[in-house]
Motif scaffolding. Structure first.
Motif, PDB file in Angstrom:
ATOM      1  N   VAL A  59     -19.024 -13.141 -33.248  1.00 56.10           N
ATOM      2  CA  VAL A  59     -18.184 -12.854 -32.089  1.00 56.10           C
ATOM      3  C   VAL A  59     -17.080 -13.894 -31.923  1.00 56.10           C
ATOM      4  CG1 VAL A  59     -18.195 -12.840 -29.564  1.00 56.10           C
ATOM      5  CG2 VAL A  59     -19.893 -11.507 -30.831  1.00 56.10           C
ATOM      6  N   TRP A  60     -17.448 -15.161 -32.050  1.00 51.07           N
ATOM      7  CA  TRP A  60     -16.437 -16.185 -31.825  1.00 51.07           C
ATOM      8  C   TRP A  60     -15.432 -16.276 -32.970  1.00 51.07           C
ATOM      9  CZ3 TRP A  60     -15.010 -18.727 -27.571  1.00 51.07           C
ATOM     10  CH2 TRP A  60     -15.861 -18.622 -26.462  1.00 51.07           C
ATOM     11  N   TRP A  61     -15.763 -15.709 -34.139  1.00 48.26           N
ATOM     12  CA  TRP A  61     -14.742 -15.614 -35.183  1.00 48.26           C
ATOM     13  C   TRP A  61     -13.609 -14.699 -34.715  1.00 48.26           C
ATOM     14  CZ3 TRP A  61     -12.895 -17.958 -39.224  1.00 48.26           C
ATOM     15  CH2 TRP A  61     -11.926 -17.288 -39.997  1.00 48.26           C
ATOM     16  N   VAL A  62     -13.953 -13.618 -34.043  1.00 44.65           N
ATOM     17  CA  VAL A  62     -12.939 -12.715 -33.486  1.00 44.65           C
ATOM     18  C   VAL A  62     -12.050 -13.473 -32.498  1.00 44.65           C
ATOM     19  CG1 VAL A  62     -12.542 -10.622 -32.119  1.00 44.65           C
ATOM     20  CG2 VAL A  62     -14.432 -10.705 -33.756  1.00 44.65           C
ATOM     21  N   VAL A  63     -12.681 -14.267 -31.645  1.00 42.96           N
ATOM     22  CA  VAL A  63     -11.941 -14.999 -30.611  1.00 42.96           C
ATOM     23  C   VAL A  63     -11.009 -16.031 -31.221  1.00 42.96           C
ATOM     24  CG1 VAL A  63     -12.153 -16.499 -28.598  1.00 42.96           C
ATOM     25  CG2 VAL A  63     -13.794 -14.638 -28.930  1.00 42.96           C
ATOM     26  N   VAL A  64     -11.549 -16.871 -32.112  1.00 42.66           N
ATOM     27  CA  VAL A  64     -10.733 -17.973 -32.636  1.00 42.66           C
ATOM     28  C   VAL A  64      -9.647 -17.472 -33.587  1.00 42.66           C
ATOM     29  CG1 VAL A  64     -12.593 -19.634 -32.354  1.00 42.66           C
ATOM     30  CG2 VAL A  64     -12.302 -18.514 -34.555  1.00 42.66           C
ATOM     31  N   GLY A  88      -5.929 -18.241 -32.850  1.00 45.72           N
ATOM     32  CA  GLY A  88      -5.160 -18.954 -33.855  1.00 45.72           C
ATOM     33  C   GLY A  88      -3.888 -18.215 -34.230  1.00 45.72           C
ATOM     34  N   SER A  89      -3.985 -16.899 -34.376  1.00 49.28           N
ATOM     35  CA  SER A  89      -2.796 -16.093 -34.688  1.00 49.28           C
ATOM     36  C   SER A  89      -1.797 -16.128 -33.550  1.00 49.28           C
ATOM     37  CB  SER A  89      -3.220 -14.649 -34.976  1.00 49.28           C
ATOM     38  OG  SER A  89      -4.072 -14.577 -36.089  1.00 49.28           O
ATOM     39  N   THR A 142       4.138 -20.975 -31.682  1.00 48.46           N
ATOM     40  CA  THR A 142       4.546 -22.352 -31.972  1.00 48.46           C
ATOM     41  C   THR A 142       4.916 -22.594 -33.426  1.00 48.46           C
ATOM     42  OG1 THR A 142       2.283 -23.072 -32.476  1.00 48.46           O
ATOM     43  CG2 THR A 142       2.962 -23.121 -30.162  1.00 48.46           C
ATOM     44  N   HIS A 143       4.425 -21.742 -34.343  1.00 49.57           N
ATOM     45  CA  HIS A 143       4.604 -21.924 -35.781  1.00 49.57           C
ATOM     46  C   HIS A 143       4.059 -23.280 -36.252  1.00 49.57           C
ATOM     47  CE1 HIS A 143       6.916 -18.252 -36.213  1.00 49.57           C
ATOM     48  NE2 HIS A 143       7.659 -18.621 -35.179  1.00 49.57           N
ATOM     49  N   SER A 144       3.099 -23.789 -35.510  1.00 46.03           N
ATOM     50  CA  SER A 144       2.471 -25.058 -35.862  1.00 46.03           C
ATOM     51  C   SER A 144       1.124 -24.778 -36.518  1.00 46.03           C
ATOM     52  CB  SER A 144       2.275 -25.925 -34.609  1.00 46.03           C
ATOM     53  OG  SER A 144       1.450 -27.031 -34.891  1.00 46.03           O
ATOM     54  N   VAL A 145       0.991 -25.203 -37.770  1.00 42.62           N
ATOM     55  CA  VAL A 145      -0.264 -24.988 -38.483  1.00 42.62           C
ATOM     56  C   VAL A 145      -1.381 -25.812 -37.844  1.00 42.62           C
ATOM     57  CG1 VAL A 145      -1.445 -25.277 -40.692  1.00 42.62           C
ATOM     58  CG2 VAL A 145       0.923 -24.456 -40.637  1.00 42.62           C
ATOM     59  N   ALA A 146      -1.055 -27.050 -37.450  1.00 42.14           N
ATOM     60  CA  ALA A 146      -2.064 -27.934 -36.862  1.00 42.14           C
ATOM     61  C   ALA A 146      -2.601 -27.355 -35.559  1.00 42.14           C
ATOM     62  CB  ALA A 146      -1.461 -29.316 -36.621  1.00 42.14           C
ATOM     63  N   LEU A 147      -1.711 -26.874 -34.699  1.00 41.20           N
ATOM     64  CA  LEU A 147      -2.134 -26.327 -33.409  1.00 41.20           C
ATOM     65  C   LEU A 147      -2.937 -25.041 -33.588  1.00 41.20           C
ATOM     66  CD1 LEU A 147      -1.999 -26.789 -30.365  1.00 41.20           C
ATOM     67  CD2 LEU A 147       0.095 -25.406 -30.308  1.00 41.20           C
ATOM     68  N   SER A 148      -2.488 -24.183 -34.496  1.00 39.03           N
ATOM     69  CA  SER A 148      -3.200 -22.925 -34.717  1.00 39.03           C
ATOM     70  C   SER A 148      -4.537 -23.130 -35.420  1.00 39.03           C
ATOM     71  CB  SER A 148      -2.329 -21.960 -35.539  1.00 39.03           C
ATOM     72  OG  SER A 148      -1.992 -22.517 -36.797  1.00 39.03           O
ATOM     73  N   ALA A 154      -6.593 -25.601 -34.553  1.00 41.45           N
ATOM     74  CA  ALA A 154      -7.498 -26.206 -33.573  1.00 41.45           C
ATOM     75  C   ALA A 154      -8.640 -25.269 -33.164  1.00 41.45           C
ATOM     76  CB  ALA A 154      -6.708 -26.665 -32.347  1.00 41.45           C
ATOM     77  N   PRO A 155      -8.369 -23.963 -32.907  1.00 39.25           N
ATOM     78  CA  PRO A 155      -9.488 -23.078 -32.545  1.00 39.25           C
ATOM     79  C   PRO A 155     -10.570 -23.004 -33.617  1.00 39.25           C
ATOM     80  CG  PRO A 155      -7.396 -22.036 -32.000  1.00 39.25           C
ATOM     81  CD  PRO A 155      -7.077 -23.264 -32.797  1.00 39.25           C
ATOM     82  N   TYR A 156     -10.184 -23.100 -34.882  1.00 37.58           N
ATOM     83  CA  TYR A 156     -11.167 -23.026 -35.957  1.00 37.58           C
ATOM     84  C   TYR A 156     -12.054 -24.268 -35.987  1.00 37.58           C
ATOM     85  CZ  TYR A 156      -8.319 -19.110 -37.524  1.00 37.58           C
ATOM     86  OH  TYR A 156      -7.639 -17.918 -37.591  1.00 37.58           O
TER      87      TYR A 156
END
Length: 338
Positions: A121-126, A130-131, A137-143, A145-147
């Motif tokens: 379930v939380w894979w769906v959320v993160v 992340g997307s 933001t187009h920030s790889v680092a920020l996107s 973070a959820p993972y």
């Protein structure tokens, strides 16, 4: 397996001795990882952020929990709280461990349902979050973070299950890996906008196939209820044995939620279109509604009545989140154009 189980018991003992001061934290985490929380907590929060992601959460929660039930019936996994007594390996040196109100689940132990459903379930959320962050933001680092939080959550839920003697470490690991794979596979096959007949047929198919599997195992001489007897025998307090942790409770929850999802999409295809403020209001009201629905006391005798009402309870859940509450909020907040 005996050696693996024994090491798991000593690991649980060490964990309890080292972190007993954080008991309340572990109990909260294990409640957050409860498959029931995916339906009553994660689903509404996700739905009012993204309708597709919300539908995906309910879909993935139901299928992954159903598969977990099937796996448990096939794998016959032990649980630590009863294995300590049944194994008779600790007569001379009893492990210094204790049980908790969430310990005494009645289903087999492998794989961990908390770990498996949480991972799926939380894979769906993160992945959705992340997307979203990357698109803004187009920030790889920020996107990313959820993972990272996803990994932390899986570890925390797994430790909490070992801490309360509900699972052995290997059961948590297998559950997490299986759930992660299911999350990736199922999130790409979300039945958004499918007809009511699809959900009705799918719900009936899950119910009948599970009953047939149960009957088939019994015909082969397999006692499918073996774990219930052990849970009752070794649980520290009889009141900790609850019918809503029984395998058929999981089944009725999953079938009810899927049928409810189909009904909700049938009553209001696409859901209600709301701005962010009414969405937040809908989330708050929905959460309160689901809290009270969950607290409704159900008669435990006869069991068939309990399971029937439990099924209805989870048919109602998607109606509250997708149709009823957003519809009322829309009615009172929508401004008609002159």
């Amino acid at each position: 397996m005996e050696d693996i189980h024994t090491k798991g018991i000593w690991m649980a003992e060490s964990l309890q001795q080292r972190t007993m001061s954080q008991e309340k934290m572990w109990l909260v985490i294990t409640h957050i990882g409860d498959p029931k929380a995916a339906f009553l907590l994660v689903f509404p929060f996700t739905y009012f952020f993204s309708k597709r992601a919300g539908v995906a959460v309910l879909w993935v929660a139901a299928i992954s929990e159903w598969l977990n039930l099937v796996f448990k019936w096939m794998l016959f996994g032990e649980r630590p709280f009863w294995w300590i007594g049944e194994s008779r390996l600790f007569i001379n040196k009893q492990p210094n461990v204790q049980q908790f109100s969430s310990t005494c689940e009645t289903g087999p132990g492998s794989p961990s349902g908390h770990a498996m459903v949480t991972a799926a379930v939380w894979w769906v959320v993160v992945s959705s979050l992340g997307s979203f962050l990357y698109s803004r933001t187009h920030s790889v680092a920020l996107s990313a973070a959820p993972y990272l939080l996803y990994v932390v959550m899986l570890v925390a839920v797994g430790i909490s299950r070992i801490f309360i003697l509900a699972h052995f470490p290997h059961q948590v690991i297998v559950g997490s890996i299986t759930g992660f794979i299911l999350g990736i596979v199922l999130s790409g096959r979300v039945p958004e906008g499918r007809p009511l007949l699809f959900f009705f047929s799918f719900s009936i198919a899950l119910l009948l196939s599970t009953l047939l599997l149960h009957a088939g195992l019994e015909q082969l001489g397999v006692d499918v209820s073996w774990s219930i007897a052990l849970a009752k025998k070794w649980c520290s307090r009889p009141e900790w044995i609850r019918l809503d942790t029984a395998p058929f409770s999981s089944l009725t929850r999953d079938c009810g939620a899927l049928l409810g999802l189909g009904l909700a999409q049938y009553w209001k295809p696409g859901g209600w279109s709301l701005p962010w403020a009414p969405r937040a209001l809908s989330l708050a009201i929905s959460s309160m509604g689901l809290y009270h629905v969950n607290r409704l006391p159900l008669p435990v005798q006869p069991p068939g009545l309990f399971y029937g009402l439990f099924f209805v309870k989870f048919v109602i859940v998607p109606q509250i989140v997708i149709v009823l509450v957003p519809g009322l909020v829309y009615l009172f907040t929508h401004k008609k154009k002159d």
